[in-house]
Design a protein around this motif. Structure first.
Motif, mmCIF file in Angstrom:
data_model
loop_
_atom_site.group_PDB
_atom_site.id
_atom_site.type_symbol
_atom_site.label_atom_id
_atom_site.label_comp_id
_atom_site.label_asym_id
_atom_site.label_seq_id
_atom_site.Cartn_x
_atom_site.Cartn_y
_atom_site.Cartn_z
ATOM 1 N N GLN A 92 0.842 -1.182 0.000
ATOM 2 C CA GLN A 92 0.000 0.000 0.000
ATOM 3 C C GLN A 92 0.883 1.239 0.000
ATOM 4 O O GLN A 92 1.897 1.284 0.690
ATOM 5 C CB GLN A 92 -0.904 -0.003 1.240
ATOM 6 C CG GLN A 92 -1.849 -1.195 1.266
ATOM 7 C CD GLN A 92 -2.695 -1.233 2.524
ATOM 8 O OE1 GLN A 92 -2.205 -0.970 3.608
ATOM 9 N NE2 GLN A 92 -3.968 -1.552 2.377
ATOM 10 N N ALA A 93 0.492 2.235 -0.778
ATOM 11 C CA ALA A 93 1.233 3.492 -0.844
ATOM 12 C C ALA A 93 0.236 4.642 -0.780
ATOM 13 O O ALA A 93 -0.776 4.635 -1.489
ATOM 14 C CB ALA A 93 2.056 3.577 -2.119
ATOM 15 N N TYR A 94 0.544 5.599 0.089
ATOM 16 C CA TYR A 94 -0.350 6.730 0.308
ATOM 17 C C TYR A 94 0.421 8.039 0.278
ATOM 18 O O TYR A 94 1.599 8.090 0.643
ATOM 19 C CB TYR A 94 -1.032 6.619 1.678
ATOM 20 C CG TYR A 94 -1.894 5.403 1.861
ATOM 21 C CD1 TYR A 94 -3.197 5.366 1.373
ATOM 22 C CD2 TYR A 94 -1.408 4.289 2.535
ATOM 23 C CE1 TYR A 94 -3.993 4.248 1.550
ATOM 24 C CE2 TYR A 94 -2.200 3.162 2.716
ATOM 25 C CZ TYR A 94 -3.486 3.144 2.225
ATOM 26 O OH TYR A 94 -4.283 2.029 2.399
ATOM 27 N N LYS A 104 1.168 14.049 10.147
ATOM 28 C CA LYS A 104 0.311 12.902 10.440
ATOM 29 C C LYS A 104 1.013 11.594 10.093
ATOM 30 O O LYS A 104 0.886 10.593 10.812
ATOM 31 C CB LYS A 104 -1.003 13.018 9.670
ATOM 32 C CG LYS A 104 -2.041 11.985 10.084
ATOM 33 C CD LYS A 104 -3.360 12.232 9.380
ATOM 34 C CE LYS A 104 -4.026 13.499 9.880
ATOM 35 N NZ LYS A 104 -4.490 13.362 11.273
ATOM 36 N N ALA A 105 1.768 11.586 9.015
ATOM 37 C CA ALA A 105 2.476 10.367 8.610
ATOM 38 C C ALA A 105 3.476 9.945 9.677
ATOM 39 O O ALA A 105 3.525 8.780 10.091
ATOM 40 C CB ALA A 105 3.178 10.591 7.275
ATOM 41 N N HIS A 106 4.296 10.879 10.137
ATOM 42 C CA HIS A 106 5.302 10.553 11.145
ATOM 43 C C HIS A 106 4.662 10.151 12.466
ATOM 44 O O HIS A 106 5.128 9.212 13.128
ATOM 45 C CB HIS A 106 6.248 11.743 11.349
ATOM 46 C CG HIS A 106 7.201 11.960 10.214
ATOM 47 N ND1 HIS A 106 6.873 12.707 9.114
ATOM 48 C CD2 HIS A 106 8.471 11.511 10.011
ATOM 49 C CE1 HIS A 106 7.903 12.727 8.271
ATOM 50 N NE2 HIS A 106 8.878 12.004 8.791
ATOM 51 N N ALA A 107 3.592 10.818 12.855
ATOM 52 C CA ALA A 107 2.935 10.510 14.125
ATOM 53 C C ALA A 107 2.250 9.147 14.106
ATOM 54 O O ALA A 107 2.034 8.542 15.168
ATOM 55 C CB ALA A 107 1.908 11.599 14.451
ATOM 56 N N SER A 108 1.922 8.636 12.920
ATOM 57 C CA SER A 108 1.179 7.384 12.807
ATOM 58 C C SER A 108 2.070 6.150 12.782
ATOM 59 O O SER A 108 1.559 5.019 12.823
ATOM 60 C CB SER A 108 0.320 7.399 11.533
ATOM 61 O OG SER A 108 -0.649 8.424 11.585
ATOM 62 N N VAL A 158 7.663 -0.437 6.852
ATOM 63 C CA VAL A 158 7.002 0.821 6.534
ATOM 64 C C VAL A 158 8.086 1.826 6.188
ATOM 65 O O VAL A 158 9.055 1.991 6.932
ATOM 66 C CB VAL A 158 6.164 1.339 7.714
ATOM 67 C CG1 VAL A 158 5.500 2.667 7.355
ATOM 68 C CG2 VAL A 158 5.114 0.311 8.143
ATOM 69 N N ALA A 159 7.941 2.474 5.047
ATOM 70 C CA ALA A 159 8.928 3.456 4.589
ATOM 71 C C ALA A 159 8.262 4.803 4.385
ATOM 72 O O ALA A 159 7.086 4.881 3.993
ATOM 73 C CB ALA A 159 9.579 2.992 3.290
ATOM 74 N N PRO A 210 3.357 19.062 -2.301
ATOM 75 C CA PRO A 210 4.686 19.281 -1.714
ATOM 76 C C PRO A 210 4.710 19.227 -0.187
ATOM 77 O O PRO A 210 5.766 19.025 0.399
ATOM 78 C CB PRO A 210 5.076 20.678 -2.215
ATOM 79 C CG PRO A 210 3.799 21.335 -2.601
ATOM 80 C CD PRO A 210 2.902 20.237 -3.073
ATOM 81 N N ASP A 211 3.567 19.391 0.475
ATOM 82 C CA ASP A 211 3.542 19.346 1.937
ATOM 83 C C ASP A 211 3.203 17.955 2.471
ATOM 84 O O ASP A 211 2.835 17.795 3.633
ATOM 85 C CB ASP A 211 2.542 20.360 2.494
ATOM 86 C CG ASP A 211 1.114 20.071 2.041
ATOM 87 O OD1 ASP A 211 0.931 19.437 0.981
ATOM 88 O OD2 ASP A 211 0.177 20.474 2.761
ATOM 89 N N THR A 212 3.348 16.951 1.627
ATOM 90 C CA THR A 212 3.044 15.572 2.020
ATOM 91 C C THR A 212 4.300 14.719 1.981
ATOM 92 O O THR A 212 5.346 15.132 1.466
ATOM 93 C CB THR A 212 2.000 14.941 1.084
ATOM 94 O OG1 THR A 212 2.542 14.867 -0.258
ATOM 95 C CG2 THR A 212 0.715 15.757 1.061
ATOM 96 N N VAL A 213 4.172 13.519 2.519
ATOM 97 C CA VAL A 213 5.167 12.477 2.318
ATOM 98 C C VAL A 213 4.438 11.253 1.792
ATOM 99 O O VAL A 213 3.225 11.094 1.984
ATOM 100 C CB VAL A 213 5.935 12.121 3.617
ATOM 101 C CG1 VAL A 213 6.713 13.303 4.134
ATOM 102 C CG2 VAL A 213 4.990 11.583 4.673
ATOM 103 N N ASN A 214 5.172 10.401 1.125
ATOM 104 C CA ASN A 214 4.624 9.119 0.705
ATOM 105 C C ASN A 214 4.886 8.094 1.797
ATOM 106 O O ASN A 214 5.998 8.020 2.341
ATOM 107 C CB ASN A 214 5.268 8.646 -0.597
ATOM 108 C CG ASN A 214 4.787 9.418 -1.797
ATOM 109 O OD1 ASN A 214 3.726 10.041 -1.774
ATOM 110 N ND2 ASN A 214 5.566 9.407 -2.868
ATOM 111 N N VAL A 215 3.877 7.312 2.122
ATOM 112 C CA VAL A 215 3.999 6.226 3.087
ATOM 113 C C VAL A 215 3.801 4.917 2.333
ATOM 114 O O VAL A 215 2.770 4.730 1.674
ATOM 115 C CB VAL A 215 2.946 6.348 4.208
ATOM 116 C CG1 VAL A 215 3.087 5.193 5.200
ATOM 117 C CG2 VAL A 215 3.076 7.683 4.919
ATOM 118 N N VAL A 216 4.779 4.029 2.425
ATOM 119 C CA VAL A 216 4.702 2.723 1.769
ATOM 120 C C VAL A 216 4.670 1.643 2.834
ATOM 121 O O VAL A 216 5.563 1.577 3.690
ATOM 122 C CB VAL A 216 5.899 2.496 0.819
ATOM 123 C CG1 VAL A 216 5.782 1.132 0.137
ATOM 124 C CG2 VAL A 216 5.984 3.602 -0.216
#
Length: 240
Positions: free
Chosen positions: A113-115, A121-125, A147-148, A167-173
């Motif tokens: 899964q990739a989001y 929020k990504a880092h906190a999760s 998880v990357a 640009p204010d997001t990160v990808n979570v894999v």
């Protein structure tokens, strides 16, 4: 330096599936594994009835794919690679640093899964995702996970990325391995609901089940692309 991955998704025409399999197996991935710091690679095909593929490289760090030896592969493809590049579609390429991983071995299937997620929020999760995935391991639902986190989708000089991200997001894999597609499909929907509830992603980039085709260890390959034998049976046969 943090351990990292290079995750790649792509579709390929069914009419060329046999040649694609030969090229990817005997030339493309082996060439990449001549690069110092490319530890291993696993290659998968969609569990659904479609020609979709996923390739996962394990890297010592993201600096590996900035080395001249890797860039030489990207910018100076062989004639066979140049031919095959023309037919890729739905390409998504995410290089990311590992935030957490657990388990051992290589399962026969994987849920990937990739989001695209708001950065904070990504880092906190991460702790929540780790707890959820570890629980699935204790229930023998999965054999391992990683998880990357990655930068928003970047321009890639070979292929246009399938989707743009903010640009204010990160990808979570999130990569969860299991013994079979059937074993993973049992928990796919519940896991997806839990993760998306916490991440509140801007976009779901990918969520697919794949079957393992082949895995490679980087130490099994030479240290330079010139030593890879690309005179496969494909070229010696009657194929064009």
């Amino acid at each position: 330096m943090s351990p990292a991955i290079l995750a790649l998704w792509n579709d390929y025409p069914a009419a060329m599936a046999e040649e694609y399999d030969a090229w990817h197996t005997f030339e493309h991935v082996p060439e990449r594994l001549t690069v110092a710091g490319m530890r291993a690679a696993s290659r998968y095909v969609s569990a659904a009835e479609k020609e979709s593929y996923f390739t996962l490289y394990e890297l010592e760090s993201l600096e590996v794919i900035e080395q001249p030896s890797y860039l030489d592969l990207v910018r100076n493809p062989t004639p066979w690679s140049q031919k095959m590049r023309q037919h890729f579609s739905s390409v998504l390429r995410i290089p990311g640093e590992i935030a957490v991983r657990a388990g051992s071995g290589i399962g026969g299937a994987t849920l990937v899964q990739a989001y695209s997620v708001e950065s904070g929020k990504a880092h906190a999760s991460i702790p929540m995702m780790e707890e959820t995935l570890r629980q699935l391991m204790t229930q023998t639902r999965i054999t391992g996970f990683q998880v990357a986190l990655a930068e928003p989708n970047q321009v890639y000089e070979v292929f246009e990325q399938d989707e743009a991200t903010d640009p204010d997001t990160v990808n979570v894999v999130i990569i969860a391995e299991g013994t079979s597609v059937e074993a993973l499909s049992v928990m796919q929907a519940a896991l997806t609901r839990q993760i998306e509830h916490r991440l509140e992603p801007r976009k779901r980039l990918r969520s697919d089940l794949f079957k393992l085709l082949i895995s490679y260890r980087g130490e099994d390959f030479p240290s330079h692309r010139s030593e890879i034998d690309t005179n496969t049976m494909w070229h010696s046969g009657d194929h064009t």
